[in-house]
Structures are given as C-alpha cells and as structure tokens.
Design an enzyme around this catalytic site. Sequence first.
Site, PDB file in Angstrom:
ATOM      1  N   LYS A  60      14.405  27.682  67.960  1.00 36.72           N
ATOM      2  CA  LYS A  60      15.641  28.033  68.656  1.00 36.72           C
ATOM      3  C   LYS A  60      16.837  27.542  67.849  1.00 36.72           C
ATOM      4  O   LYS A  60      16.802  26.446  67.274  1.00 36.72           O
ATOM      5  CB  LYS A  60      15.646  27.410  70.055  1.00 36.72           C
ATOM      6  CG  LYS A  60      16.821  27.825  70.935  1.00 36.72           C
ATOM      7  CD  LYS A  60      16.678  27.236  72.336  1.00 36.72           C
ATOM      8  CE  LYS A  60      17.853  27.597  73.224  1.00 36.72           C
ATOM      9  NZ  LYS A  60      17.716  27.007  74.582  1.00 36.72           N
ATOM     10  N   SER A  69      18.219  30.044  78.430  1.00 36.26           N
ATOM     11  CA  SER A  69      18.888  30.362  77.181  1.00 36.26           C
ATOM     12  C   SER A  69      17.938  30.582  76.014  1.00 36.26           C
ATOM     13  O   SER A  69      18.340  31.094  74.972  1.00 36.26           O
ATOM     14  CB  SER A  69      19.856  29.226  76.832  1.00 36.26           C
ATOM     15  OG  SER A  69      19.142  28.002  76.629  1.00 36.26           O
ATOM     16  N   SER A 113      15.747  26.593  80.901  1.00 36.02           N
ATOM     17  CA  SER A 113      15.901  27.512  79.775  1.00 36.02           C
ATOM     18  C   SER A 113      14.657  27.723  78.926  1.00 36.02           C
ATOM     19  O   SER A 113      14.676  28.532  78.011  1.00 36.02           O
ATOM     20  CB  SER A 113      17.052  27.048  78.873  1.00 36.02           C
ATOM     21  OG  SER A 113      18.274  27.204  79.543  1.00 36.02           O
TER      22      SER A 113
END
Length: 485
Positions: free
Chosen positions: A79, A154, A178
């Site tokens: 990420k 996210s 997330s």
Amino acid sequence: MSLFDLNLQQIHAKLQGKELKVADLVDQSYTRIQQVESKVRAFLTLDEENARQAAAKLEEQFASSNERGPLFGLPIGIKDNMVTEGLKTTCASKILSNFTPIYDATVVSKLKDAQTVTIGKLNMDEFAMGGSNENSAFHPSHNPWNTDYVPGGSSGGSAAAVAAGEVYFALGSDTGGSIRQPAAYCGIVGLKPTYGLVSRYGLVAFASSLDQIGPLTKNVEDSAYLLQAIAGYDPKDSTSAKVDIPDYLSALTGDIKGLRIGVPKEYMGNGIDPAVKEKVLEALKVFEGLGAVWEEVTLPHSEYAVATYYLLASSEASSNLARFDGVRYGVRSDNTRNLLDLYHMSRSEGFGPEVKRRIMLGTYALSSGYYDAYYLKAQQVRTLIKQDFDQVFEKFDIIIGPTAPTPAFKIGEQSSDPLTMYLNDIMTIPVSLAGIPAISVPCGFVNELPVGLQVIGKALDEATLLRVAHAFEQHTDHHKQRPQL
C-alpha cells in the site's frame, strides 16, 4: 491456470523441486497486470526493473544455499502509505506526488528479509482517508467482481490487486476498517492485528492511536504466513508491543469444538442489508456444525463509535498532517510571495477535499474551548467501547458479525454524501477503537458481489482468530471463487 491459484505450500514445493523459478512468479504478476490493470487500476507505481533484479538475486542465493523462508520469491504489493527506499511513496496525494523515501518501513524490511519480491505500490484513498478508493488524487480503483463498483477503502488497491490475481498477497493499513472492509468487498481475507503487534515505523501516519498494518490474502493460511513475517517488537516504534510471537501456523488445527461465539445484536439490526444478515446466519450454522455455540450479546456503546472515531481520527490527522507544508519535502506551490503563502497554497493545492474536511474537523475539535467538549469526551467514550468488548470476552472466545452492512456500492453512488460513506465502517470502527484484532473472511455473495464475515478476537489472540477463520474456510468454498475479468 494461474500460478497464483496454487497455494503457498504448492508453490514452495515447486520452487524447491526447481519446477519453478522466482522469475516465473514475477512474470506471472506482470503478465496479469498487463492483462487486467486497465480495468482494475490497483497500482500507482510499478517497480518491474528492480523486481526482476530481485528475482535474479534470489535465484543466485538459492543456487548456492537451500536456506529459504516460506515466502521465498512470492510477488507482493505494498500500500502506498508505507515508505519504500528508492520507490515513490505518494499516499495517493498530490502533495507527495514527487516523494521518494530514503529508507524502508519496518514491514517492508521484514518482507525483504523473508525474500518476497515487491511488484509495486498500490492505490488507496488519499492519506488512507476514505472507504471506497474514490479519494485517490490520481484515479479510483475498481472492484474485480464488477468494475462498476468500488473495491472499498482505504486499502482498495491492495484488495483489488489480490482479488484480481495481480500479486500473490498485499499489505494494507487499517485505521477504522481499511483492511477488513475492502477485503469483504473484494471477496478475500483481510486481517487487522492487535494495535502494536506490527510495527508502524515507516507507515505515513493518519491517526497514530488507530493505524495498524496487516495482510490481505486469498486465504487464511496465507494470512498466517504473512503475519508471522511482519509481527514483532520494533524499538523504532514507541507503540510497538514487547510480546512473544506465537507460531500462527500451528494454530490452524480446524478444531473449534466448544468455542463460545458472541453475536452483537447491534451488528445484526437496523441498517444491515437483510441479505448480508442472512449470509452471517448461514455462517453461524457452519460454526454450529463444527461444535461451536453462539448467543446474542450486546455492545451498547457501539452506536457512538462512528462519531467517536471521526472526532479522534480527524484530530490526530490534523496534527499528523501539519508536517506537509511544502518546505522540507513533497510538492511546493509556485509563485508564492511569502512563507504564509507557501504554507497556505502548498496545502490548498496538495490536499484533496476529504483530507481537508478531516483536517478542519480535527482542528476544530482540538481548538481552545472545544477540546473538552469534543476530543476529551470522545476519548472517554472510546474507553466505554473497549469496556464493552472486555465484558463480552469474559464469557465468549470470539465475536462474529458482518464486516460491512452492505456489499460494495457503485462508483460515484455515495461520493457526494460523506456521512453515508462514513457509516459503511460502522461494523469495523468499534474494533479499531478498542485496539483488538479482527479478520474478514468471505461468507457468500449478494447480487454477485462478495460478502465478508468479521471475526473479532481478544487482544494479542490472533492465533484463535486465525484458527476460527481457517476452520470456517475449510468447510466452505467462498474463498475459492475468483472474479472473471
């Protein structure tokens, strides 16, 4: 058949028997990216040259030594809020669009030590603020099951990449859900560890008392392998827990006879899609068949969790994001007349609307005259939410409910309504506020979109969490389903 359809042990055996090379796995990853990335858009930065060099280096090491970890040669996505030495880290924000770190996050270093190969950096909501991936400053990612729908957020890029078969597994970060919510939306496994179990050093901070790094994988066994590699004390992280790390793989016994499950009535009531509720009830029948027992419990302060979370997380974001001022690193506005102009214009041009919204909310909550009424009160309610979990865990081993109240929604459907968007995290936020671990595993489909089952455990008891999730997985085939891109 994709090499990524093999389980980790099968890949390991083929590498050991020299039926496969690390370069084959890297080829598989980039070939798949070339095939589907235009539809999924999971990546922000690819690192093909370095990935192929890393693959060649691992092959050289293997030729001279048989010492290899279980994750040897596996392609992984990171990420884009975890710093990577020499590889751009943007947090999906314009303000960091030119930022290349000079060191690795601890989790990235640990994965290098475990001999994985980093394929690239994955898309996300800007600074991890959002639940749909639509807040990325560059482009939204798409759900591989139906590209008209969001992959969640996210960590939406991480979940989409794993579900689409672009990487073997990925790292995400979880502040209010997330990791778990995008895992549910994309039909994969997402684990949020206990706060402090995995080092946050090198994770670009959103809300420091909530942020936690964790794995997104195709199945529970892979999650155990990945957690084993990244968990552990880190002196560089002041919030890192100094605890012994158990052997998570040995916990996957499949035996849950006598397990006591609490099902919160707040997680099965108003606002939950009836079809999602039905999938959770079907999952509970599977647990009953395996010898577990369940009964309804209550987490009475859950109704205040969303408001509490957005006050605390926004307050911490207001403080953490003050460092992005256009002076030391990141994008700097042109044509400024003085220092105040530089601060104002760099931040105005660099941050997106959701980030600005949360900074303003947090700054207000922390301001003189409002601190006690908002921030302090939210901290007190956070304590009550944690106490609710503590009381339930006095009688029950785990808590089970849906990961999200609905399946994924269409891109653009909720982007103009922040409050509705915030409520998508209503099931995951209380867990984050309490700092305890939870895992989302696929438990079925509604309207051909995946549904996630959230299994919540006691602090630092990831072993039980993985055992329960693995037992469920062994008696269902939801995790074996793959999207047809």
